[in-house]
Design a protein around this motif. Structure first.
Motif, short mmCIF file in Angstrom:
data_model
loop_
_atom_site.label_atom_id
_atom_site.label_comp_id
_atom_site.label_asym_id
_atom_site.label_seq_id
_atom_site.Cartn_x
_atom_site.Cartn_y
_atom_site.Cartn_z
N LEU A 81 0.86 -1.06 -0.05
CA LEU A 81 0.07 0.02 0.08
C LEU A 81 0.75 1.20 0.05
O LEU A 81 0.49 2.31 -0.55
CB LEU A 81 -0.97 -0.08 1.29
N VAL A 82 1.80 1.37 0.98
CA VAL A 82 2.63 2.47 0.87
C VAL A 82 3.39 2.53 -0.15
O VAL A 82 3.54 3.81 -0.85
CB VAL A 82 3.73 2.33 2.14
N GLU A 83 4.04 1.73 -1.14
CA GLU A 83 4.49 1.83 -2.45
C GLU A 83 3.77 2.25 -3.34
O GLU A 83 4.00 3.30 -4.26
CB GLU A 83 5.10 0.46 -2.73
N ILE A 84 2.50 1.66 -3.27
CA ILE A 84 1.42 2.36 -4.27
C ILE A 84 1.27 3.89 -4.13
O ILE A 84 0.91 4.72 -5.32
CB ILE A 84 0.16 1.54 -4.34
N LEU A 85 0.83 4.29 -3.00
CA LEU A 85 0.72 5.65 -2.54
C LEU A 85 1.81 6.51 -2.94
O LEU A 85 1.87 7.53 -3.44
CB LEU A 85 0.15 5.58 -1.23
N ALA A 86 3.21 5.95 -2.70
CA ALA A 86 4.17 6.73 -2.90
C ALA A 86 4.48 7.10 -4.41
O ALA A 86 4.69 8.11 -4.86
CB ALA A 86 5.48 5.92 -2.55
N PHE A 87 4.15 6.16 -5.02
CA PHE A 87 4.42 6.25 -6.57
C PHE A 87 3.49 7.27 -7.14
O PHE A 87 3.99 8.15 -7.95
CB PHE A 87 3.88 4.78 -7.45
N PHE A 88 2.43 7.66 -6.49
CA PHE A 88 1.45 8.62 -7.24
C PHE A 88 1.56 9.99 -6.64
O PHE A 88 1.70 11.19 -7.19
CB PHE A 88 -0.07 8.24 -6.90
N ILE A 89 1.77 9.90 -5.13
CA ILE A 89 1.99 11.27 -4.60
C ILE A 89 3.31 12.08 -4.59
O ILE A 89 3.33 12.97 -4.83
CB ILE A 89 1.65 11.15 -2.85
N LEU A 90 4.62 10.85 -4.79
CA LEU A 90 5.79 11.64 -4.69
C LEU A 90 6.24 12.04 -6.08
O LEU A 90 7.23 12.56 -6.39
CB LEU A 90 6.73 10.34 -4.22
N ARG A 91 5.17 11.76 -7.07
CA ARG A 91 5.32 12.22 -8.55
C ARG A 91 5.33 13.93 -8.31
O ARG A 91 5.78 14.62 -9.21
CB ARG A 91 4.24 11.67 -9.51
N ASP A 92 4.33 14.43 -7.23
CA ASP A 92 4.43 15.82 -7.03
C ASP A 92 5.72 16.32 -6.32
O ASP A 92 5.85 16.02 -5.27
CB ASP A 92 3.12 15.93 -6.27
N GLN A 93 6.03 17.38 -7.05
CA GLN A 93 7.56 17.86 -6.21
C GLN A 93 7.12 18.67 -4.72
O GLN A 93 7.83 18.50 -3.83
CB GLN A 93 7.90 18.81 -7.21
N LYS A 94 5.82 19.26 -4.73
CA LYS A 94 5.44 19.68 -3.36
C LYS A 94 5.42 18.71 -2.53
O LYS A 94 5.90 18.89 -1.11
CB LYS A 94 4.15 20.45 -3.62
N LEU A 100 10.35 15.18 2.77
CA LEU A 100 11.68 15.54 3.26
C LEU A 100 11.91 16.30 4.61
O LEU A 100 12.62 16.16 5.44
CB LEU A 100 12.60 16.00 2.01
N GLU A 101 11.12 17.36 4.49
CA GLU A 101 10.89 18.28 5.67
C GLU A 101 10.40 17.61 6.97
O GLU A 101 10.89 17.86 8.01
CB GLU A 101 10.05 19.61 5.42
N MET A 102 9.30 16.85 6.61
CA MET A 102 8.84 16.17 7.94
C MET A 102 9.92 15.30 8.38
O MET A 102 9.81 15.08 9.49
CB MET A 102 7.63 15.60 7.34
#
Length: 225
Positions: A81-94, A100-102
């Protein structure tokens, strides 16, 4: 009897209670959960509420149902699940920047607490890990797992379980970023030296220096990511 409050759906209350049952029964990954009927009886709720809670857990990959056998506890770190979410969300630079800040905020708190609470055994374990990391780098291999473990040891040494859980979720979510950082030419060698500086500050119980070294390490990692 469970409280059916206005602010909380019953099945959410059931989720909490199922987690308590898992702890009370000392159930581990691979163990079978009590049946739907037994859970309903123990919790004094309807089977439909139990069924809804179990469905939510299964969607998250925390349990699995095997036809004719029952429902079993899954390794919460192994599902995708984490990998799937990361694929979509981390495509956004913001989102990537926010992550990274968190991580920086959590890691600085963790290393600060670790500087005050770390044990000699934990320090020795980290020293052995760095030696293994060095060997891996010399063999031309990427020390991504060793890098993860070094930071995990620090989070554990903080002796703050909630902080560790939050740290784990954030780092699991961003491991793709961290792996890409280590792939950069020369970054693995620089990273392990930064880890040695952090460990030395932990050995000296110097919270200020440990936080300073960690801050520098994370900023460089972020630059390389």
């Amino acid at each position: 009897m469970l409280d059916d409050t206005k602010n909380r759906k019953l099945y959410q209350e059931v989720l909490v209670k199922i987690n308590e049952i898992i702890k009370e029964d000392n159930l581990q990954v691979g163990d079978r959960l009590p049946s739907e009927r037994e859970l309903a009886e123990r919790l004094k709720v309807g089977r439909s509420s139990v069924r809804e809670a179990l469905r939510a857990l299964e969607l998250l990959g925390l349990i699995s149902t095997r036809h004719g056998e029952g429902t079993f506890i899954e390794d919460s770190t192994s599902h995708h699940l984490v990998e799937i979410l990361a694929f979509f969300i981390l495509r956004d630079q913001k989102s990537k920047k926010d992550l990274l800040e968190m991580r920086k905020i959590i890691e600085l708190d963790a290393v600060g607490l670790a500087a005050e609470r770390i044990t000699e055994e934990q320090i020795r374990k980290m020293e052995r890990l760095l030696d293994e990391t060095q060997k891996r780098i010399k063999s031309g291999l990427l020390p991504d797992e060793e890098d993860f473990l070094f930071h995990q040891y620090i989070a554990l040494a903080s002796e703050n379980y909630l902080l560790f859980r939050i740290w784990r979720a954030i780092v699991d979510f961003g491991r793709t970023i961290l792996k890409d950082s280590l792939k950069r030419h020369g970054r693995s060698e620089i990273s392990i030296q930064e880890h040695r500086y952090i460990l030395e500050a932990l050995r000296m119980k110097d919270r200020e220096e440990a936080e300073r070294r960690m801050k520098m390490h994370l900023e460089k990692s972020q630059f390389f990511a």
